[in-house]
Scaffold this active site. Structure first.
Site, PDB file in Angstrom:
ATOM      1  N   GLY A  23       0.798  -1.214   0.000  1.00 13.45           N
ATOM      2  CA  GLY A  23       0.000   0.000   0.000  1.00 13.45           C
ATOM      3  C   GLY A  23       0.829   1.261   0.000  1.00 13.45           C
ATOM      4  N   GLY A  76      -1.027   6.608 -12.082  1.00 12.23           N
ATOM      5  CA  GLY A  76      -2.125   6.549 -11.130  1.00 12.23           C
ATOM      6  C   GLY A  76      -2.912   7.843 -11.139  1.00 12.23           C
ATOM      7  N   SER A  77      -3.623   8.086 -10.067  1.00 12.31           N
ATOM      8  CA  SER A  77      -4.496   9.258  -9.988  1.00 12.31           C
ATOM      9  C   SER A  77      -3.677  10.538  -9.862  1.00 12.31           C
ATOM     10  CB  SER A  77      -5.435   9.134  -8.785  1.00 12.31           C
ATOM     11  OG  SER A  77      -4.720   9.303  -7.576  1.00 12.31           O
ATOM     12  N   GLU A 115       2.336   9.778 -14.940  1.00  5.46           N
ATOM     13  CA  GLU A 115       1.245   9.603 -15.898  1.00  5.46           C
ATOM     14  C   GLU A 115      -0.022   9.502 -15.069  1.00  5.46           C
ATOM     15  OE1 GLU A 115      -1.557   9.043 -17.922  1.00  5.46           O
ATOM     16  OE2 GLU A 115      -1.104   6.915 -17.677  1.00  5.46           O
ATOM     17  N   LEU A 116      -0.865  10.531 -15.133  1.00  2.25           N
ATOM     18  CA  LEU A 116      -1.928  10.698 -14.148  1.00  2.25           C
ATOM     19  C   LEU A 116      -3.315  10.600 -14.782  1.00  2.25           C
ATOM     20  CD1 LEU A 116      -0.175  13.611 -12.207  1.00  2.25           C
ATOM     21  CD2 LEU A 116       0.080  11.128 -11.903  1.00  2.25           C
ATOM     22  N   GLY A 117      -4.283  11.251 -14.170  1.00  4.47           N
ATOM     23  CA  GLY A 117      -5.672  11.100 -14.585  1.00  4.47           C
ATOM     24  C   GLY A 117      -6.016  11.887 -15.836  1.00  4.47           C
ATOM     25  N   GLU A 139     -13.127  13.702 -13.128  1.00  8.90           N
ATOM     26  CA  GLU A 139     -12.816  12.371 -13.655  1.00  8.90           C
ATOM     27  C   GLU A 139     -13.639  11.343 -12.888  1.00  8.90           C
ATOM     28  OE1 GLU A 139      -8.956   9.595 -14.687  1.00  8.90           O
ATOM     29  OE2 GLU A 139      -8.899  10.818 -12.873  1.00  8.90           O
ATOM     30  N   VAL A 140     -14.451  10.570 -13.580  1.00  9.02           N
ATOM     31  CA  VAL A 140     -15.340   9.603 -12.942  1.00  9.02           C
ATOM     32  C   VAL A 140     -14.639   8.270 -12.724  1.00  9.02           C
ATOM     33  CG1 VAL A 140     -17.529   8.364 -13.140  1.00  9.02           C
ATOM     34  CG2 VAL A 140     -17.346  10.724 -13.956  1.00  9.02           C
ATOM     35  N   PHE A 141     -13.874   7.812 -13.704  1.00  4.91           N
ATOM     36  CA  PHE A 141     -13.238   6.497 -13.684  1.00  4.91           C
ATOM     37  C   PHE A 141     -14.275   5.391 -13.546  1.00  4.91           C
ATOM     38  CE2 PHE A 141      -9.345   3.897 -12.987  1.00  4.91           C
ATOM     39  CZ  PHE A 141      -8.560   4.515 -13.946  1.00  4.91           C
TER      40      PHE A 141
END
Length: 486
Positions: A210, A230-231, A252-254, A380-382
């Site tokens: 984690g 990731g986010s 590299e993000l949302g 951003e909903v994802f």
């Protein structure tokens, strides 16, 4: 040969063997059924320290290894991804909730990433630099040493391999932290492939865990580069921590990518592209079409046909039946998706399709009567949600598309390609697809976004990978020692 057997694996994987994890073990669960399908070791900060030290010690010999030997390991890894595609793909389906065709894209792309990385091993790594003095002056690229890779759950195999493979090919060691929800398909499978491919001991360590593990990886002094996918919220924290330790972080993000449907677009093809862009893998893709910008002359018919398509898409367990959408990864993500849909309806949007769920199975959802302030449009909903907003002219389309902090991918649909290219020139985006939706990726192409979507193209293609995983060194050579005045 069976590559993966995690029913008995209880260790944290280092490339020279399975090590008893300091963080204990955890079950591997199917999001579709909730059943335990294996157990994996869980790393903690102690494991990170040990792995990074071993990686740094092993890396020096690997960097000195000839490019032909490094390339051979990468080629064998690519072949193994192809040979074991069915087995690895089955884990992608069961562990990440992917439909089989999407799993097939992952295994195929992982193989291609390895083949491209094999070619990278012999890629020219420098240039001759002019010098005012009588000497040879070179700018050469050298391995950074140890690369830390933090990968997400949605495309777990691709989004880890696209950093692991080129980093290894260029002479680095790698410590990979896969998302614990996809530790097998996004971690163990990669380690086992490289183990079978003959990667020397100590060069690849896979540490499922984690936040504690990620923080320790970023802070470890042996790690010189962090490759994070990731986010945006998590990426900001990674970038801040990396900056404190004076190390590079490739982020590299949302995204909240727009699909612009111009007035001359083929409506049926546009609806198909829009559905694929929003609903593929339950919308859990950074490039997902999060905003549908449709010309007012087409919008009513577009919404009607998109909703009809959404209502007929089957949703279920992709391991047991042929479906278009599988489960959302977990309850937390499902609840976030539903909260945004509910808040959007409360704010005046209309549900044209979907908006309901059973367990982790969320129906593909279409929202109309949307404004720029509608939560599922603005954020951003994802998840499998397609908000549709209308525009009257080209300038309004550009204004709407630019009205976001993100800048990852952009799709523009229309018969007049030159007009579409002119529109693309006015919208900041790391990726643009004309006459296609927003979700696309190839091992040979540079990938990355601008703004809140990340720090630019840091994956894919020789130039981006060399920039990401090497350091520049200025080297001069002359035949005799220079005589100085003192």
């Amino acid at each position: 040969m069976t590559l993966l057997d995690v029913t008995t694996w209880q260790g944290t994987l280092h490339s020279d063997g399975w090590v008893e994890p300091a963080g204990g073990t955890a079950p591997v669960r199917s999001p579709a059924t909730g059943e335990e399908i294996g157990r994996v070791g869980v790393a903690n900060a102690e494991d990170v320290t040990r792995a990074c030290a071993r990686a740094a010690a092993a890396q020096r010999a690997w960097a000195a290894t000839g490019y032909a030997e490094r390339a051979a390991v990468l080629r064998r890894a690519g072949q193994l991804f192809e040979q074991h595609a069915a087995e690895i793909g089955d884990w992608i389906v069961r562990e990440s909730g992917s439909i089989p065709p999407k799993a097939g894209v992952e295994t195929d792309t992982a193989a291609q990433e390895c083949y491209e990385a094999a070619a990278l091993a012999s890629h020219p790594l420098g240039e001759i630099v002019p010098s005012a003095q009588p000497r040879l002056s070179l700018a050469r690229r050298l391995p950074v040493g140890v690369v830390g890779v933090i990968a997400p759950f949605n495309f777990p195999l691709i989004l880890a391999t696209r950093s692991v493979a080129p980093a290894l090919a260029l002479g680095n060691a790698v410590v990979l932290k896969p998302d614990p929800r996809t530790a097998v398909c996004g971690g163990v499978s990669i380690a086992r492939v490289f183990e079978e491919a003959g990667l020397p001991d100590g060069l690849l360590h896979v540490l499922p865990g984690g936040v504690e593990v990620g923080e320790a990886l970023v802070a470890d002094p042996n790690v010189r580069v962090i490759s994070f996918t990731g986010s945006t919220a998590a990426g900001r924290k990674v970038g801040e921590a990396a900056a404190r330790h004076l190390k590079r972080a490739h982020l590299e993000l949302g995204g909240n990518s727009a699909l612009i449907v111009l007035d001359d677009a083929d409506l049926d093809l546009a609806v198909s592209a829009g559905a694929w862009g929003s609903f593929l893998h339950q919308g859990q893709i950074c490039m997902t079409t999060g905003r549908h910008l449709v010309h007012e002359s087409l919008s009513e018919r577009y919404v009607e046909r998109l909703a009809e398509k959404a209502n007929h898409l089957p949703v279920g367990d992709p391991a047991k039946e042929q479906v278009a959408l599988g489960p959302i990864i977990d309850e937390r993500q499902r609840d976030k998706v539903h909260a945004l849909v509910t808040a959007s309806v409360d704010a005046g949007a209309r549900l044209a399709a979907g908006g309901t769920y059973e367990g982790l199975f969320y129906r593909p959802t279409v929202l109309t009567d949307v404004t720029p302030a509608t939560p599922a449009y603005a954020q951003e909903v994802f998840g499998p949600v397609a908000p549709v907003i209308t525009f009257a002219d080209q300038d309004e389309a550009v204004q709407l598309a630019r009205q976001t902090e993100y800048g990852l991918s952009l799709g523009i649909l229309g018969r007049d390609v030159m007009r579409a290219m002119a529109i693309a020139d006015r919208i900041p985006s790391g990726i643009v697809h004309i006459n296609d939706q927003t979700v696309s990726d190839e091992a040979v192409a540079p990938f990355g976004g601008v703004g809140a979507s990340g720090t630019g193209s840091r994956f894919g293609g020789a130039a981006a990978n060399v920039e990401a995983f090497t350091e520049t060194q200025w080297l001069t050579v002359q035949g005799a020692i220079t005589r100085y005045p003192f």
